[in-house]
Scaffold this motif. Structure first.
Motif, mmCIF file in Angstrom:
data_model
loop_
_atom_site.group_PDB
_atom_site.id
_atom_site.type_symbol
_atom_site.label_atom_id
_atom_site.label_comp_id
_atom_site.label_asym_id
_atom_site.label_seq_id
_atom_site.Cartn_x
_atom_site.Cartn_y
_atom_site.Cartn_z
ATOM 1 N N VAL A 181 1.181 -0.954 -0.330
ATOM 2 C CA VAL A 181 -0.253 -0.219 -0.043
ATOM 3 C C VAL A 181 0.810 1.374 -0.234
ATOM 4 O O VAL A 181 1.041 2.322 -0.592
ATOM 5 C CB VAL A 181 -1.520 -0.462 0.556
ATOM 6 C CG1 VAL A 181 -1.301 1.626 1.033
ATOM 7 C CG2 VAL A 181 -1.588 -1.159 1.127
ATOM 8 N N LEU A 182 1.998 1.533 0.768
ATOM 9 C CA LEU A 182 2.613 2.377 1.076
ATOM 10 C C LEU A 182 3.329 2.533 -0.643
ATOM 11 O O LEU A 182 3.488 3.948 -1.331
ATOM 12 C CB LEU A 182 3.750 2.535 1.805
ATOM 13 C CG LEU A 182 3.511 2.357 3.546
ATOM 14 C CD1 LEU A 182 4.499 2.205 4.491
ATOM 15 C CD2 LEU A 182 2.632 4.180 4.160
ATOM 16 N N LEU A 185 0.749 4.277 -2.679
ATOM 17 C CA LEU A 185 0.559 5.974 -2.478
ATOM 18 C C LEU A 185 2.197 6.467 -3.264
ATOM 19 O O LEU A 185 1.466 7.726 -3.708
ATOM 20 C CB LEU A 185 0.290 5.976 -1.262
ATOM 21 C CG LEU A 185 -0.646 5.161 -1.063
ATOM 22 C CD1 LEU A 185 -1.316 4.811 0.414
ATOM 23 C CD2 LEU A 185 -2.135 6.267 -1.203
ATOM 24 N N ALA A 188 2.083 7.641 -6.810
ATOM 25 C CA ALA A 188 1.096 7.847 -7.081
ATOM 26 C C ALA A 188 1.504 9.714 -7.434
ATOM 27 O O ALA A 188 2.382 9.869 -6.272
ATOM 28 C CB ALA A 188 -0.445 8.159 -6.111
ATOM 29 N N ARG A 190 1.897 13.475 -6.714
ATOM 30 C CA ARG A 190 1.535 14.795 -5.503
ATOM 31 C C ARG A 190 1.270 15.741 -5.605
ATOM 32 O O ARG A 190 2.209 16.475 -6.319
ATOM 33 C CB ARG A 190 2.577 14.101 -3.788
ATOM 34 C CG ARG A 190 1.764 12.447 -3.888
ATOM 35 C CD ARG A 190 1.333 12.695 -2.968
ATOM 36 N NE ARG A 190 0.347 10.756 -2.771
ATOM 37 C CZ ARG A 190 -0.615 10.389 -2.771
ATOM 38 N NH1 ARG A 190 -1.367 11.441 -1.966
ATOM 39 N NH2 ARG A 190 -0.946 9.373 -2.708
ATOM 40 N N GLN A 261 5.218 7.470 5.249
ATOM 41 C CA GLN A 261 4.746 8.446 5.288
ATOM 42 C C GLN A 261 5.438 9.648 5.586
ATOM 43 O O GLN A 261 4.398 10.769 6.053
ATOM 44 C CB GLN A 261 3.785 7.974 6.611
ATOM 45 C CG GLN A 261 3.187 6.867 6.390
ATOM 46 C CD GLN A 261 2.784 6.056 8.351
ATOM 47 O OE1 GLN A 261 2.087 6.431 8.668
ATOM 48 N NE2 GLN A 261 3.727 4.669 8.684
ATOM 49 N N LEU A 264 4.737 11.458 2.197
ATOM 50 C CA LEU A 264 2.993 11.384 1.857
ATOM 51 C C LEU A 264 2.275 12.240 2.668
ATOM 52 O O LEU A 264 1.411 13.208 1.851
ATOM 53 C CB LEU A 264 2.558 9.810 2.148
ATOM 54 C CG LEU A 264 3.135 8.162 1.247
ATOM 55 C CD1 LEU A 264 2.483 7.618 1.594
ATOM 56 C CD2 LEU A 264 2.288 8.410 0.177
ATOM 57 N N VAL A 279 -3.110 6.661 7.575
ATOM 58 C CA VAL A 279 -2.286 5.156 5.883
ATOM 59 C C VAL A 279 -3.758 5.170 5.331
ATOM 60 O O VAL A 279 -3.949 5.389 3.829
ATOM 61 C CB VAL A 279 -1.261 4.402 6.209
ATOM 62 C CG1 VAL A 279 -0.753 3.634 5.166
ATOM 63 C CG2 VAL A 279 0.393 4.740 6.777
ATOM 64 N N LEU A 282 -5.234 7.834 3.572
ATOM 65 C CA LEU A 282 -4.649 7.883 2.237
ATOM 66 C C LEU A 282 -4.962 7.260 1.172
ATOM 67 O O LEU A 282 -5.626 8.002 0.214
ATOM 68 C CB LEU A 282 -3.173 8.292 2.683
ATOM 69 C CG LEU A 282 -2.439 9.904 2.958
ATOM 70 C CD1 LEU A 282 -1.041 9.325 3.577
ATOM 71 C CD2 LEU A 282 -2.777 10.700 2.158
ATOM 72 N N ALA A 283 -4.746 6.383 1.462
ATOM 73 C CA ALA A 283 -5.130 5.136 0.432
ATOM 74 C C ALA A 283 -6.787 5.616 -0.381
ATOM 75 O O ALA A 283 -7.014 5.663 -1.174
ATOM 76 C CB ALA A 283 -5.443 3.653 0.836
ATOM 77 N N ASP A 286 -7.097 8.471 -2.467
ATOM 78 C CA ASP A 286 -6.646 8.001 -4.028
ATOM 79 C C ASP A 286 -7.639 6.775 -4.322
ATOM 80 O O ASP A 286 -7.046 6.363 -5.081
ATOM 81 C CB ASP A 286 -4.629 7.600 -3.631
ATOM 82 C CG ASP A 286 -4.315 8.272 -3.339
ATOM 83 O OD1 ASP A 286 -4.781 9.917 -2.745
ATOM 84 O OD2 ASP A 286 -3.067 8.568 -3.261
ATOM 85 N N ARG A 292 -8.057 -0.065 0.932
ATOM 86 C CA ARG A 292 -7.830 -0.152 1.902
ATOM 87 C C ARG A 292 -8.631 -1.258 3.104
ATOM 88 O O ARG A 292 -8.238 -0.843 4.169
ATOM 89 C CB ARG A 292 -8.723 1.145 2.151
ATOM 90 C CG ARG A 292 -8.978 1.802 3.404
ATOM 91 C CD ARG A 292 -10.346 2.931 4.269
ATOM 92 N NE ARG A 292 -9.966 2.395 5.056
ATOM 93 C CZ ARG A 292 -10.378 3.872 6.057
ATOM 94 N NH1 ARG A 292 -10.934 4.963 5.172
ATOM 95 N NH2 ARG A 292 -10.466 4.333 7.628
#
Length: 487
Positions: A181-182, A185, A188, A190, A261, A264, A279, A282-283, A286, A292
């Protein structure tokens, strides 16, 4: 005529008899430390909490916390290679500082185990609510805490072998999921810095010291394998390995997650940083809804594993104290079928569940309860670790094995722990954390008073403090050596 020499004097029964002996492999012992630590939950929850306290110093703070915990773990291995304890750090401290120091450290350790179990219970409930699409309001989280507490009671009383295996598998899957997941993210695009950037890049102040202590909470329970001295198949090998390897690997994972993090959350809104699940938020924002949900499931199970792991250790410290005679003897009984300290566990779990439920129902938010419990647990753990590190050189000297390196390392770890604890207690008070400082000191006071009362009014009850598993008459092969039973 000279008499024949007497045989080896061995007791008929170990002072910690009743637990299931020599059943756990190294992986199962390691699983106890891993489940007590809950690395995937720590990777997600702790960095954002430390960010709020330490701002731009977050990564150095977490690196300092990792180094301190690894040093403490190395100090504890000197005990673990020489004695198979059930009381863990409490029993270790007794071999160096004596019974009064051990009782103070043991009481602090009980606070640490209980408070981190409370925090993990709330964390598991919050992520479970998110998994089912529920608003993590205090009543919802409180209700989930009750259900999870009942399940935790069943798991811990039933035994740790199966739960340890399941916890280890779940942790491996959860860590993989968190890293995935991190990574997604981070890939993606920003935009410009968000409103949380002011906090993420905030100035360094006393909060950095509090951040070190909070960073240490990411490792709380790493030493809980030390309570499996009876149940481990090769305790003098597997326990020290688990105690040292766990914080090393967990530290690398924590720093990687924290670095991600920081990047992010710098571009996120402030409400994401201060939310109970940054977190996951954020997921969600996005458009990674499925990830998530999987993340919620992984973190919820990781937190739940921490509940059972911490409670297992808590119950075994209470069991040891009862066997020594410093707590009621009923807590030292074991289940005739499952061979677990069921009386100690059934005493501890209602408190672990009841305290956060009452606080939540009184109106406190889940994140406040989670952070507060983590802070209190950190104070307890650090005090227990400081005393154990002070005890290590004294223990080695008492058995004639002290060398310069352990002496320096034990002193360094103890001094660093004292400085961190003192600055954090003072810093917490200065920066609005007076309540947690007061809670910790209030919880510690009965232990201090009890130790003083025993020292001055009933010193005979302290004679057995520091028991650990020993060889018995049944440990040797019949006829291999002459044995003289000691009642």
């Amino acid at each position: 005529m000279a008499q024949r020499s007497a045989g080896v004097r061995l007791p008929v029964q170990s002072p910690v008899a009743g637990l299931r002996r020599r059943r756990l492999s190294f992986l199962e012992v390691l699983a106890q430390s891993v489940s007590g630590l809950a690395p995937s939950a720590a990777m997600v929850a702790v960095p954002s909490i430390v960010l709020l306290e330490s701002g731009s110093a977050t990564l150095p703070v977490l690196l300092a916390a990792t180094a301190l915990v690894v040093l403490i773990g190395w100090c504890l291995t000197h005990f673990a290679r020489r004695m198979a304890a059930v009381g863990g750090t409490y029993s270790y401290t007794a071999r160096g500082l004596g019974p009064v120091g051990a009782l103070v450290g043991g009481w602090a350790l009980l606070i640490g185990y209980a408070a981190v179990a409370m925090a993990a219970l709330v964390g598991s409930a919050v992520y479970l609510a998110g998994l089912f699409g529920l608003d993590p309001s205090p009543p919802v989280v409180a209700g989930a805490c009750v259900l999870l507490g009942l399940l935790g009671t069943l798991c811990t009383v039933r035994g740790i072998q199966l739960s340890a295996r399941v916890a280890l598998v779940l942790e491996v899957l959860s860590i993989s999921l968190v890293l995935t997941v991190l990574a997604v993210l981070l890939l993606a695009p920003r935009s410009t810095p968000g409103t949380a950037a002011a906090v993420v890049d905030g100035p360094v102040h006393w909060g950095a010291a509090v951040g070190v202590v909070l960073g240490v909470t990411a490792f709380m329970g790493f030493e809980s394998a030390a309570t499996l001295g009876v149940e481990a198949r090769r305790p003098l090998v597997s326990v020290p390995r688990a105690v040292l390897w766990t914080p090393v690997v967990a530290g690398v994972l924590l720093l990687a997650a924290a670095a991600a993090q920081v990047v992010l959350l710098r571009s996120a809104p402030l409400d994401v940083l201060t939310s109970p699940v940054p977190v996951a938020e954020l997921a969600e924002r996005d458009g990674l809804g499925l990830l998530r949900r999987l993340l919620d499931l992984g973190i919820a199970t990781s937190f739940f594993a921490c509940v059972t792991g911490s409670t297992n250790a808590l119950g075994r410290v209470l069991f040891t104290m009862a066997r020594e005679g410093v707590l009621p003897a009923a807590l030292g009984r074991t289940h005739p079928r499952f061979e677990t300290p069921h009386h100690a566990l059934t005493l501890a779990l209602p408190a672990v569940v009841g305290v956060p439920v009452v606080v939540l129902l009184s109106g406190s938010g889940p994140r406040a309860v989670l952070t507060g419990a983590l802070t209190v647990s950190a104070f307890g753990y650090v005090l227990a670790y400081v005393l154990a590190c002070l005890a290590m050189p004294l223990f080695l000297r008492s058995i004639g094995e002290l060398t310069p390196l352990p002496a320096v390392a034990g002193s360094l770890a103890a001094v660093a722990g004292v400085l961190g604890l003192g600055v954090a207690l003072g810093g917490a008070s200065l920066w609005g954390g007076q309540a947690m400082t007061s809670v910790f000191l209030t919880a510690l006071a009965p232990g201090l008073l009890w130790a003083c009362w025993l020292r001055w009014r009933a010193p005979g009850r302290l004679a057995a403090v520091g028991v650990y598993d020993v060889a018995t008459v049944g440990s040797v092969l019949p006829g291999s050596v002459p044995v003289e039973p000691v009642p």
